[in-house]
Design an enzyme around this catalytic site. Structure first.
Site, PDB file in Angstrom:
ATOM      1  N   ASP A 187       0.812  -1.218   0.000  1.00  6.96           N
ATOM      2  CA  ASP A 187       0.000   0.000   0.000  1.00  6.96           C
ATOM      3  C   ASP A 187       0.845   1.268   0.000  1.00  6.96           C
ATOM      4  O   ASP A 187       0.312   2.369  -0.054  1.00  6.96           O
ATOM      5  CB  ASP A 187      -0.937  -0.008   1.221  1.00  6.96           C
ATOM      6  CG  ASP A 187      -1.971   1.103   1.174  1.00  6.96           C
ATOM      7  OD1 ASP A 187      -2.560   1.337   0.105  1.00  6.96           O
ATOM      8  OD2 ASP A 187      -2.187   1.749   2.227  1.00  6.96           O
ATOM      9  N   THR A 205      -7.075   6.462  -0.251  1.00  6.53           N
ATOM     10  CA  THR A 205      -7.356   5.195  -0.921  1.00  6.53           C
ATOM     11  C   THR A 205      -8.792   4.775  -0.665  1.00  6.53           C
ATOM     12  O   THR A 205      -9.291   4.841   0.458  1.00  6.53           O
ATOM     13  CB  THR A 205      -6.407   4.102  -0.404  1.00  6.53           C
ATOM     14  OG1 THR A 205      -5.067   4.487  -0.680  1.00  6.53           O
ATOM     15  CG2 THR A 205      -6.702   2.764  -1.070  1.00  6.53           C
ATOM     16  N   GLN A 255      -5.142  -0.703  -7.084  1.00  3.93           N
ATOM     17  CA  GLN A 255      -5.575   0.230  -6.050  1.00  3.93           C
ATOM     18  C   GLN A 255      -6.322   1.384  -6.691  1.00  3.93           C
ATOM     19  O   GLN A 255      -5.984   1.829  -7.791  1.00  3.93           O
ATOM     20  CB  GLN A 255      -4.399   0.748  -5.236  1.00  3.93           C
ATOM     21  CG  GLN A 255      -4.821   1.696  -4.106  1.00  3.93           C
ATOM     22  CD  GLN A 255      -3.779   1.813  -3.019  1.00  3.93           C
ATOM     23  OE1 GLN A 255      -3.538   0.876  -2.274  1.00  3.93           O
ATOM     24  NE2 GLN A 255      -3.157   2.961  -2.912  1.00  3.93           N
TER      25      GLN A 255
END
Length: 270
Positions: A187, A205, A255
């Site tokens: 991440d 996110t 993502q």
């Protein structure tokens, strides 16, 4: 209080959970952080909680997490696991991460027993310099992790989209823990930093997905490669891969983040 190198948390502290009750876990690491709880941390802990409820030989093959609220690193996170199904080869789990009675992350994760079959990798890894020949790179927010910066595929990117990384502490021979450490790393950074200077401003996110193709040790070098794909409807989306030093594709990711009109905050001087 200022932490010294000796008492600073490590990734093993991140990946330590207290079992409160059946299918109920709590993080043990708390620390002061001026930023919201790092998404990779809560996602790695959620995967670990789910993995504690399946047979030891069943390892994660995919996860999909939705980040619903900002968390706080200074307070523990509670993880509740729902056992959706245990089949002959696969186990499905749902996890909610809770702080202050509110859900900060909702995750679905799937685990698979060892399965024989073909092993095919169509494309080779990116061609980059070995980590020893690359300058150091600081990855913020990651405990006991070092990184190197190879040549970049996007010359004008505000942040590196390709980097080597590994933990600086040895990890036990537990494939689940290495998958969680990979999640913790996955991440960090963003492929969207390669988009034009004033195109739009990447934000928090929204969701994060991982597919685990092959085992990889995260206390050895892995190459992270992030590729921007599209911006539409106020959302930016990119893909990525994590490859071992010997060129084995260990995992793939996607993502999605909020992407609003305005200047790109990753650019210097913003």
């Amino acid at each position: 209080m200022q932490e010294t190198a000796a008492d600073a948390p490590t990734v093993t502290d991140v990946l330590t959970l207290e079992e409160i009750d059946r299918d109920l876990y709590r993080s043990t690491l708390v620390f002061t952080d001026p930023f919201p709880l790092y998404g990779g941390q809560v996602a790695a802990q959620a995967l670990l909680a789910a993995g504690r409820t399946v047979a030891p030989d069943r390892l994660p093959h995919s996860l999909h997490g939705y980040f619903l609220r900002s968390g706080d690193a200074a307070r523990p996170t509670v993880f509740r696991v729902d056992r959706d199904r245990d089949g002959g080869s696969f186990s499905a789990r749902r996890v909610v991460a809770v702080q202050g009675g509110e859900v900060v992350l909702s995750m679905s994760a799937s685990f698979q027993a060892p399965t024989a079959g073909p092993d095919v990798q169509v494309a080779g890894p990116p061609t980059v310099q070995p980590p020893e020949d690359c300058p150091p790179l600081t990855l913020p927010r990651l405990f006991s992790t070092e990184s190197r910066r190879p040549e970049q595929p996007y010359a004008t990117a505000a942040l590196p989209t390709r980097f080597w990384a590994r933990t600086t502490v040895p990890l036990p021979d537990d494939p689940l823990l290495h998958a969680c450490a990979l999640t913790y790393l996955s991440d960090i950074g963003t492929g969207l930093s390669a988009l034009p200077e004033d195109e739009a401003a990447p934000g928090p996110t929204l969701d994060h997905a991982l597919w685990f193709h092959r085992p990889a040790r995260l206390d050895e070098w892995v190459l992270v490669d992030l590729v921007p794909a599209t911006v539409s409807g106020g959302r930016g989306w990119y893909t990525g891969s994590l490859t071992t030093r010997d060129g084995v594709l260990a995992a793939s990711l996607t993502q999605e983040t909020l992407f609003r009109p305005g200047r790109n905050p990753f650019r210097p001087g913003r």
